[in-house]
Design a protein around this motif. Structure first.
Motif, PDB file in Angstrom:
ATOM      1  N   GLY A  95       0.941  -1.196  -0.220  1.00 49.38           N
ATOM      2  CA  GLY A  95      -0.078   0.462   0.138  1.00 49.38           C
ATOM      3  C   GLY A  95       1.200   1.162   0.143  1.00 49.38           C
ATOM      4  N   THR A  96       1.869   1.225  -0.631  1.00 49.41           N
ATOM      5  CA  THR A  96       3.308   2.720  -0.218  1.00 49.41           C
ATOM      6  C   THR A  96       3.038   2.980  -2.402  1.00 49.41           C
ATOM      7  OG1 THR A  96       4.447   3.460   0.484  1.00 49.41           O
ATOM      8  CG2 THR A  96       4.309   0.934  -0.081  1.00 49.41           C
ATOM      9  N   PHE A  97       3.799   3.637  -2.213  1.00 48.35           N
ATOM     10  CA  PHE A  97       4.054   4.232  -3.810  1.00 48.35           C
ATOM     11  C   PHE A  97       5.700   3.412  -3.430  1.00 48.35           C
ATOM     12  CE2 PHE A  97       2.848   7.466  -1.338  1.00 48.35           C
ATOM     13  CZ  PHE A  97       1.864   8.379  -2.665  1.00 48.35           C
ATOM     14  N   SER A  98       5.664   3.492  -5.295  1.00 49.17           N
ATOM     15  CA  SER A  98       7.030   2.259  -5.760  1.00 49.17           C
ATOM     16  C   SER A  98       7.722   3.169  -5.934  1.00 49.17           C
ATOM     17  CB  SER A  98       6.953   2.031  -6.753  1.00 49.17           C
ATOM     18  OG  SER A  98       6.282   2.681  -7.521  1.00 49.17           O
ATOM     19  N   HIS A  99       7.252   4.805  -6.876  1.00 48.37           N
ATOM     20  CA  HIS A  99       8.734   5.091  -7.804  1.00 48.37           C
ATOM     21  C   HIS A  99       8.936   7.293  -6.881  1.00 48.37           C
ATOM     22  CE1 HIS A  99       8.083   3.258 -10.926  1.00 48.37           C
ATOM     23  NE2 HIS A  99       9.171   3.752 -11.936  1.00 48.37           N
ATOM     24  N   PHE A 100       9.723   6.861  -5.847  1.00 49.01           N
ATOM     25  CA  PHE A 100       9.785   8.044  -5.274  1.00 49.01           C
ATOM     26  C   PHE A 100       9.547   7.966  -4.159  1.00 49.01           C
ATOM     27  CE2 PHE A 100       7.945   9.260  -9.962  1.00 49.01           C
ATOM     28  CZ  PHE A 100       9.506  10.056 -10.331  1.00 49.01           C
ATOM     29  N   ASN A 101      10.112   7.407  -3.521  1.00 49.44           N
ATOM     30  CA  ASN A 101       9.894   7.136  -2.260  1.00 49.44           C
ATOM     31  C   ASN A 101      11.003   6.931  -1.609  1.00 49.44           C
ATOM     32  OD1 ASN A 101       9.134   5.917   0.418  1.00 49.44           O
ATOM     33  ND2 ASN A 101       7.983   4.515  -0.334  1.00 49.44           N
ATOM     34  N   SER A 102      11.158   8.249  -0.677  1.00 48.11           N
ATOM     35  CA  SER A 102      12.551   8.418   0.288  1.00 48.11           C
ATOM     36  C   SER A 102      11.880   8.334   1.056  1.00 48.11           C
ATOM     37  CB  SER A 102      12.586  10.066   0.127  1.00 48.11           C
ATOM     38  OG  SER A 102      12.118  10.782   0.333  1.00 48.11           O
ATOM     39  N   GLY A 103      11.369   7.014   1.561  1.00 49.53           N
ATOM     40  CA  GLY A 103      11.020   7.115   3.599  1.00 49.53           C
ATOM     41  C   GLY A 103      12.011   5.961   3.368  1.00 49.53           C
ATOM     42  N   THR A 104      12.679   5.812   5.099  1.00 42.47           N
ATOM     43  CA  THR A 104      13.967   4.907   5.689  1.00 42.47           C
ATOM     44  C   THR A 104      12.441   3.715   5.648  1.00 42.47           C
ATOM     45  OG1 THR A 104      13.033   5.823   7.483  1.00 42.47           O
ATOM     46  CG2 THR A 104      14.889   6.928   6.730  1.00 42.47           C
ATOM     47  N   ASP A 105      11.545   2.824   5.632  1.00 41.13           N
ATOM     48  CA  ASP A 105      10.610   2.179   6.387  1.00 41.13           C
ATOM     49  C   ASP A 105      11.845   1.131   5.242  1.00 41.13           C
ATOM     50  OD1 ASP A 105       9.147   1.603   3.933  1.00 41.13           O
ATOM     51  OD2 ASP A 105       8.957   3.399   3.922  1.00 41.13           O
ATOM     52  N   PRO A 106      11.525  -0.301   5.955  1.00 41.34           N
ATOM     53  CA  PRO A 106      12.471  -1.637   4.874  1.00 41.34           C
ATOM     54  C   PRO A 106      11.260  -2.072   3.923  1.00 41.34           C
ATOM     55  CG  PRO A 106      11.420  -2.348   7.350  1.00 41.34           C
ATOM     56  CD  PRO A 106      10.679  -0.905   6.888  1.00 41.34           C
ATOM     57  N   VAL A 107       9.900  -1.290   3.078  1.00 39.35           N
ATOM     58  CA  VAL A 107       9.753  -1.254   2.231  1.00 39.35           C
ATOM     59  C   VAL A 107      10.759  -0.740   1.363  1.00 39.35           C
ATOM     60  CG1 VAL A 107       7.571  -1.249   0.978  1.00 39.35           C
ATOM     61  CG2 VAL A 107       7.419  -2.691   2.619  1.00 39.35           C
ATOM     62  N   ALA A 108       9.941   0.854   1.367  1.00 43.33           N
ATOM     63  CA  ALA A 108      10.755   1.842   0.366  1.00 43.33           C
ATOM     64  C   ALA A 108      12.275   1.538   0.435  1.00 43.33           C
ATOM     65  CB  ALA A 108      10.649   3.204   1.245  1.00 43.33           C
ATOM     66  N   ARG A 109      12.726   0.593   1.015  1.00 44.60           N
ATOM     67  CA  ARG A 109      14.953   0.763   0.956  1.00 44.60           C
ATOM     68  C   ARG A 109      14.947  -0.134   0.175  1.00 44.60           C
ATOM     69  NH1 ARG A 109      14.908   0.800   6.389  1.00 44.60           N
ATOM     70  NH2 ARG A 109      15.319  -1.173   6.774  1.00 44.60           N
ATOM     71  N   THR A 110      13.782  -1.050   0.469  1.00 44.14           N
ATOM     72  CA  THR A 110      13.974  -2.151  -0.623  1.00 44.14           C
ATOM     73  C   THR A 110      13.626  -2.197  -1.802  1.00 44.14           C
ATOM     74  OG1 THR A 110      12.982  -4.172   1.409  1.00 44.14           O
ATOM     75  CG2 THR A 110      12.989  -4.937  -1.166  1.00 44.14           C
ATOM     76  N   VAL A 111      12.275  -1.215  -2.541  1.00 44.45           N
ATOM     77  CA  VAL A 111      12.084  -1.000  -3.632  1.00 44.45           C
ATOM     78  C   VAL A 111      13.243  -0.271  -4.066  1.00 44.45           C
ATOM     79  CG1 VAL A 111      11.147   0.059  -5.031  1.00 44.45           C
ATOM     80  CG2 VAL A 111       9.727  -1.583  -3.138  1.00 44.45           C
ATOM     81  N   ARG A 112      13.759   1.251  -3.654  1.00 45.35           N
ATOM     82  CA  ARG A 112      14.873   1.574  -4.149  1.00 45.35           C
ATOM     83  C   ARG A 112      16.044   0.906  -4.252  1.00 45.35           C
ATOM     84  NH1 ARG A 112      13.655   5.374  -0.167  1.00 45.35           N
ATOM     85  NH2 ARG A 112      15.546   4.841   1.397  1.00 45.35           N
ATOM     86  N   THR A 113      16.003  -0.026  -3.345  1.00 42.03           N
ATOM     87  CA  THR A 113      17.502  -1.344  -3.951  1.00 42.03           C
ATOM     88  C   THR A 113      17.120  -1.491  -5.021  1.00 42.03           C
ATOM     89  OG1 THR A 113      17.944  -1.588  -1.368  1.00 42.03           O
ATOM     90  CG2 THR A 113      19.172  -2.990  -3.412  1.00 42.03           C
ATOM     91  N   VAL A 114      16.284  -2.697  -4.867  1.00 45.15           N
ATOM     92  CA  VAL A 114      15.734  -3.697  -6.682  1.00 45.15           C
ATOM     93  C   VAL A 114      15.208  -2.328  -7.931  1.00 45.15           C
ATOM     94  CG1 VAL A 114      14.430  -4.425  -7.873  1.00 45.15           C
ATOM     95  CG2 VAL A 114      14.625  -5.000  -5.500  1.00 45.15           C
ATOM     96  N   PHE A 115      15.643  -0.870  -7.607  1.00 48.06           N
ATOM     97  CA  PHE A 115      15.500  -0.237  -8.998  1.00 48.06           C
ATOM     98  C   PHE A 115      16.745   0.670  -8.943  1.00 48.06           C
ATOM     99  CE2 PHE A 115      11.012   1.310  -8.554  1.00 48.06           C
ATOM    100  CZ  PHE A 115      10.105   0.984  -8.920  1.00 48.06           C
ATOM    101  N   GLY A 116      17.827   0.762  -8.331  1.00 50.36           N
ATOM    102  CA  GLY A 116      19.371   0.891  -8.647  1.00 50.36           C
ATOM    103  C   GLY A 116      19.763  -0.121  -9.508  1.00 50.36           C
ATOM    104  N   PHE A 117      19.546  -1.516  -8.997  1.00 52.81           N
ATOM    105  CA  PHE A 117      19.876  -2.779  -9.885  1.00 52.81           C
ATOM    106  C   PHE A 117      18.990  -2.986 -11.272  1.00 52.81           C
ATOM    107  CE2 PHE A 117      22.224  -4.470  -5.935  1.00 52.81           C
ATOM    108  CZ  PHE A 117      22.955  -4.530  -5.755  1.00 52.81           C
TER     109      PHE A 117
END
Length: 313
Positions: A95-117
């Protein structure tokens, strides 16, 4: 589909299966992100990436040189595509945002990591495949021209999305996710209105520019141009002047130039913070110029073809 690139074909089937699954999710799950179902975005991503992946799967089967390199490039694209769409699905499920999400929760960090790769390999493999197509023919002349121009447009669509998102100068902000929790956001797809929506189905912004418009148009130019080439091939059986594949290739080239012109105008429109459905006089004038030039070029090709004797059969 026999002989098509298997990893890309398999990933496309998985992504297409995501579409009805997300449609069911939209019915049974009433959670909303910025007024739209949490499952709408992964459904659109699954369909768009599936169509594009299937197009590449067909294209790579036509390579005459560099087939092994092409196989590895396609495999990298397939894996990266699944990772990226998987990240969008993962964020939607929470229930959260995939793009432009700068949150520090585990979901946001995981999504940013995946996008990074996953994001950069999509651009680089598409660019490398475009180079492979440029150095050889991958079918008759009209299809080869459609593939070359279409891949170039796809790369441009990816680059424009990154450029517009980085140049939008959107201030950091806090929005609410589908669970009622505050989420810190940096950047946005909207220009002038970073989270704008409104259009049916696409949910492109009706209150500001939207980078998703030129991104979509560029990414799917290859399918449009292949349809143009196929349509001209069908008409060739009834129109003698189209039997020459050089004439059809020139018409495909004209279509590619016209499509590129529209892509450029839409990019310019979005950069100025203008909604797609509310063009100003400058945008209309630019589109009219593209239309006039495209029609004139088409007429020139047709007239030239009429003057040539029909090939002997």
């Amino acid at each position: 589909m026999r002989g098509w690139h298997r990893p890309l074909t398999a990933s496309a089937m998985v992504l297409f299966a995501l579409v009805p699954a997300c449609a069911v999710g939209m019915v049974v799950d009433d959670r909303l992100l910025l007024g739209e179902s949490v499952w709408l975005k992964p459904m659109k991503f699954g369909f768009a990436m599936g169509v594009y992946g299937l197009t590449l799967a067909s294209l790579l089967s036509k390579l005459r040189r560099g087939r092994r390199v092409g196989w590895w490039l396609g495999t990298v694209f397939a894996v990266a595509g699944l990772l990226d769409v998987g990240a969008v699905v993962y964020a939607a499920g929470h229930g959260t945002f995939s793009h432009f999400n700068s949150g520090t929760d585990p979901v946001a960090r995981t999504v940013r990591t995946v996008f990074g790769f996953g994001v950069l390999p999509l651009l680089l493999t598409t660019l490398a495949i475009a180079v492979l197509v440029l150095i050889q023919r991958t079918g008759d002349l009209p299809v080869t021209r459609a593939l070359r121009a279409g891949l170039g447009l796809a790369v441009a669509g990816m680059v424009v999305a990154v450029w517009l998102s980085n140049s939008a100068a959107v201030a950091p902000r806090t929005v609410t996710d589908a669970n009622g929790r505050p989420v810190s956001m940096i950047g946005g797809h909207g220009i002038g209105d970073p989270d704008g929506t409104g259009m049916p189905l696409t949910h492109w912004s009706t209150t500001g520019g939207d980078l998703r418009v030129p991104h979509f148009v560029g990414l799917h130019g290859i399918q449009v141009l292949l349809l143009v080439a196929a349509g001209l091939g069908l008409l060739a059986s009834r129109r003698g002047r189209l039997r020459d594949e050089r004439v059809r290739a020139r018409l495909v080239g004209v279509a590619a130039l016209g499509y590129t012109g529209v892509f450029a105008v839409l990019t310019w429109q979005a950069k100025r913070g203008q909604p797609l459905i509310h063009p100003d006089a400058q945008t209309w004038l630019a589109l009219a110029a593209v239309a006039v030039l495209t029609v004139a070029a088409t007429a020139a090709v047709v007239v030239t073809a009429r003057r040539r004797p029909a090939p002997l059969t």
